[in-house]
Design an enzyme around this catalytic site. Structure first.
Site, PDB file in Angstrom:
ATOM      1  N   ARG A  18      32.774  82.460 119.788  1.00 40.55           N
ATOM      2  CA  ARG A  18      34.093  82.037 119.312  1.00 40.55           C
ATOM      3  C   ARG A  18      35.173  82.130 120.400  1.00 40.55           C
ATOM      4  O   ARG A  18      36.268  81.637 120.234  1.00 40.55           O
ATOM      5  CB  ARG A  18      34.499  82.875 118.085  1.00 40.55           C
ATOM      6  CG  ARG A  18      33.685  82.534 116.840  1.00 40.55           C
ATOM      7  CD  ARG A  18      33.857  83.572 115.735  1.00 40.55           C
ATOM      8  NE  ARG A  18      33.009  84.750 115.935  1.00 40.55           N
ATOM      9  CZ  ARG A  18      32.932  85.769 115.087  1.00 40.55           C
ATOM     10  NH1 ARG A  18      33.665  85.774 113.978  1.00 40.55           N
ATOM     11  NH2 ARG A  18      32.133  86.794 115.319  1.00 40.55           N
ATOM     12  N   THR A  84      24.002  93.593 114.129  1.00 45.30           N
ATOM     13  CA  THR A  84      24.550  94.849 114.666  1.00 45.30           C
ATOM     14  C   THR A  84      23.593  96.047 114.490  1.00 45.30           C
ATOM     15  O   THR A  84      23.537  96.909 115.371  1.00 45.30           O
ATOM     16  CB  THR A  84      25.925  95.157 114.046  1.00 45.30           C
ATOM     17  OG1 THR A  84      25.906  94.841 112.654  1.00 45.30           O
ATOM     18  CG2 THR A  84      27.011  94.334 114.699  1.00 45.30           C
TER      19      THR A  84
HETATM   20  C1  UD1 Z   1      31.549  93.130 112.340  1.00 48.83           C
HETATM   21  C2  UD1 Z   1      31.157  93.806 111.013  1.00 48.83           C
HETATM   22  C3  UD1 Z   1      32.281  93.619 109.993  1.00 48.83           C
HETATM   23  C4  UD1 Z   1      33.549  94.218 110.567  1.00 48.83           C
HETATM   24  C5  UD1 Z   1      33.885  93.637 111.955  1.00 48.83           C
HETATM   25  C6  UD1 Z   1      34.996  94.430 112.584  1.00 48.83           C
HETATM   26  C7  UD1 Z   1      28.701  93.744 110.799  1.00 48.83           C
HETATM   27  C8  UD1 Z   1      27.544  93.064 110.195  1.00 48.83           C
HETATM   28  N1  UD1 Z   1      29.912  93.242 110.519  1.00 48.83           N
HETATM   29  O1  UD1 Z   1      31.680  91.733 112.098  1.00 48.83           O
HETATM   30  O2  UD1 Z   1      31.964  94.271 108.772  1.00 48.83           O
HETATM   31  O3  UD1 Z   1      34.625  94.004 109.653  1.00 48.83           O
HETATM   32  O4  UD1 Z   1      32.755  93.715 112.825  1.00 48.83           O
HETATM   33  O5  UD1 Z   1      35.423  93.887 113.788  1.00 48.83           O
HETATM   34  O6  UD1 Z   1      28.532  94.706 111.523  1.00 48.83           O
HETATM   35  N2  UD1 Z   1      26.557  92.702 118.537  1.00 48.83           N
HETATM   36  C9  UD1 Z   1      25.434  92.974 119.264  1.00 48.83           C
HETATM   37  N3  UD1 Z   1      24.246  92.422 118.882  1.00 48.83           N
HETATM   38  C10 UD1 Z   1      24.133  91.622 117.795  1.00 48.83           C
HETATM   39  C11 UD1 Z   1      25.300  91.349 117.037  1.00 48.83           C
HETATM   40  C12 UD1 Z   1      26.506  91.907 117.430  1.00 48.83           C
HETATM   41  O7  UD1 Z   1      25.490  93.709 120.249  1.00 48.83           O
HETATM   42  O8  UD1 Z   1      23.020  91.179 117.518  1.00 48.83           O
HETATM   43  C13 UD1 Z   1      27.841  93.316 118.956  1.00 48.83           C
HETATM   44  C14 UD1 Z   1      28.875  92.296 119.411  1.00 48.83           C
HETATM   45  O9  UD1 Z   1      28.838  92.163 120.822  1.00 48.83           O
HETATM   46  C15 UD1 Z   1      30.195  92.930 118.988  1.00 48.83           C
HETATM   47  C16 UD1 Z   1      29.811  93.771 117.791  1.00 48.83           C
HETATM   48  O10 UD1 Z   1      28.409  93.961 117.851  1.00 48.83           O
HETATM   49  O11 UD1 Z   1      30.703  93.778 120.004  1.00 48.83           O
HETATM   50  C17 UD1 Z   1      30.221  93.132 116.481  1.00 48.83           C
HETATM   51  O12 UD1 Z   1      29.605  91.861 116.354  1.00 48.83           O
HETATM   52  P1  UD1 Z   1      30.399  90.625 115.782  1.00 48.83           P
HETATM   53  O13 UD1 Z   1      29.474  89.460 115.730  1.00 48.83           O
HETATM   54  O14 UD1 Z   1      31.687  90.451 116.478  1.00 48.83           O
HETATM   55  O15 UD1 Z   1      30.669  91.119 114.269  1.00 48.83           O
HETATM   56  P2  UD1 Z   1      31.781  90.612 113.275  1.00 48.83           P
HETATM   57  O16 UD1 Z   1      31.369  89.320 112.688  1.00 48.83           O
HETATM   58  O17 UD1 Z   1      33.096  90.681 113.921  1.00 48.83           O
HETATM   59 CA    CA Z   2      33.800  91.116 115.999  1.00 46.18          CA
END
Ligand code: UD1
Ligand code: CA
Length: 454
Positions: A18, A84
């Site tokens: 994004r 996550t």
């Molecule tokens: C996530 C939360 C959401 C929360 C929000 C707060 C989950 C499922 N959702 O959503 O409840 O309100 O953050 O900001 O946790 N990442 C990895 N590997 C992955 C996926 C993500 O390392 O496979 C890392 C990303 O780099 C990032 C973080 O985890 O730093 C969060 O991932 P992101 O996709 O931004 O989650 P949100 O949709 O924002």
């Molecule tokens: Ca996020």
């Protein structure tokens, strides 16, 4: 009571689609340092005993940044981006070492403060298995919702999976969680991928913990601490918050910011006492300003040390490796790079001083340039103490100007000048009496001829 050990796991494997950028999300900057650096600094300040960073495949730049900021941090690669919880399990071997507490911090939540992380760990010491940072954002779109039953947190629902009534909940997941080490693996390994995105959601840990008769709680904090960055707009909003905090901290420490809202600081900018910063000044990373210095308007500083009572600007540019001694003066349209300017030395107008040493009380005249680059290599210029460099001189490095030596204006200096000597290296002035009026006469004649042709 003995201090509890704590492992921090920083999740940074996301691609940041994004952001619409080729740069991994966590390497974008606010307040002069990367998002990842902000998070790692907060984690270190919170007194964790071990740090793990989870990065994506091929994100070597993110691993390098992690090592630069926290040399002791262990990096883990999440081979496939499966959510996550899946990311947390990439650091399973670190979890297996049995820390008392585990903090999970998202790399895209850079405004988190150490005190907030410590606050989140408190419920663990009182027996909770999971603690989640909650907040009430002005715009909850995109955040998971916290589902409470009295004081207990019973579930977190991702927006994509939430019902209409769940979406109406204002309390959201800040993304930062703490787990008691004892139950962490048992909980994490039970998380499945049965949801809209077929991802392993860390947020499911809450419902699973409750099902295991373990306690989960929410700790509510203000929005600024947990602002997540998914887009460039959110990056700009976070920058604004970070700047507000840094300006306030500088004002509280006694720095005079004439127009605080126009001054941009870095997280590591350091000020002494009685420093004055005029409007519209930008501080990049690694700048120190000592007592009594004045930074005038429209100056740009990066990697510079500004000594006591120094005056910089207006319109000065200090680049990395600049060190200004006590009482030195760097005036308008002067650029300094990788140079030591000793006490009382002056370069007041229109100069470039790069890869140089300028001795105490030397005077560098207007328009003086150190020619430090020959197209392939950089060379040094040394100017002895109390030397006087006449205006518009070019010092072709490598070159040394002795102490108290005098360089005539407009010189192109290619050889060393001994102490106390005068060096003049410019074309001699020639004067031709009456030459200008003869020229004017010839021109007039030319015009008359042209007219007579019509
Ligand atoms: C996530 C939360 C959401 C929360 C929000 C707060 C989950 C499922 N959702 O959503 O409840 O309100 O953050 O900001 O946790 N990442 C990895 N590997 C992955 C996926 C993500 O390392 O496979 C890392 C990303 O780099 C990032 C973080 O985890 O730093 C969060 O991932 P992101 O996709 O931004 O989650 P949100 O949709 O924002
Ligand atoms: Ca996020």
């Amino acid at each position: 009571m003995e201090a509890r050990s704590c492992l921090a796991i920083v999740l940074a494997a996301g691609e940041g689609t994004r952001m619409r950028s080729a740069l991994p999300k966590v390497l974008h900057f606010i307040a002069g340092r990367s998002l990842l650096a902000h998070v790692l600094a907060a984690v270190a300040e919170a007194g964790v005993t071990a740090t793990a960073v989870v990065i994506g495949p091929g994100q070597e730049a993110a691993a390098a940044e992690a090592r630069r900021i926290s040399p002791g941090a262990q990096c883990f690669v999440q081979g496939e981006r499966r959510g996550t919880a899946h990311a947390v399990l990439a650091a399973k071997s670190a979890i297996g070492k049995g820390p008392d507490d585990i903090l999970i911090v998202y790399g895209d939540t850079p405004l988190i403060r150490a005190q907030t992380l410590s606050q989140l760990r408190l419920p663990l010491a009182k027996g909770a298995a999971v603690a989640v940072l909650g907040f009430r954002p002005a715009d909850p779109a995109g955040y998971g919702r916290l589902i409470m039953a009295g004081d207990e947190l019973v579930a977190i629902r991702e927006e994509a999976d939430a019902s209409a009534s769940e979406r109406a909940i204002k309390l959201c997941n800040g993304g930062i969680m703490a787990f008691a080490g004892a139950n962490a693996l048992a909980i994490l390994e039970r998380i499945g991928d049965h949801n809209r995105k077929s991802e392993f959601y860390l947020t499911d840990a809450v419902e699973i913990a409750c099902g295991m008769k373990l306690r989960a709680v929410a700790v509510e904090v203000e929005e600024d601490d947990v602002r997540g960055i998914n887009t460039k707009s959110q990056l700009a909003e976070a920058e604004a918050v970070a700047q507000r905090r840094l300006r306030q901290a500088a004002l509280d420490a006694g720095v005079t910011l004439v127009a605080p809202e126009t001054v941009f600081l870095s997280a590591d900018t350091k000020f002494g006492k009685d420093v004055v910063v005029e409007p519209y000044v930008v501080f990049g990373e690694k700048v120190t300003v000592e007592d009594g210095a004045v930074i005038r308007s429209f100056s740009h500083l990066v990697g510079a040390h500004v000594g006591k009572s120094v005056s910089v600007g207006p319109y000065a540019r200090l680049r990395p490796g600049t060190r200004l001694g006590e009482g030195a003066r760097i005036g308008n349209f002067v650029e300094v790079k990788e140079a030591v300017i000793e006490a009382g030395a002056k370069a007041n107008h229109l100069s470039y001083i790069g890869d140089a040493f300028v001795g105490a009380n030397a005077n560098v005249g207007a328009g003086t340039i150190t020619c430090n680059y020959d197209g392939s290599e950089k060379h040094r210029t040394e100017i002895g103490r109390e030397a006087f460099i006449g205006s518009n001189s070019a010092l072709v490095a490598p070159v040394k100007i002795g102490e108290r030596a005098y360089i005539g204006s407009g010189s192109v200096i290619t050889e060393d000048v001994p102490a106390d000597a005068l060096a003049l290296a410019r074309a001699r002035q020639t004067v031709k009496q009456g030459w200008a009026s003869r020229l004017r006469g010839l021109k007039l004649l030319g015009k008359k001829k042209a007219h007579s042709r019509d």
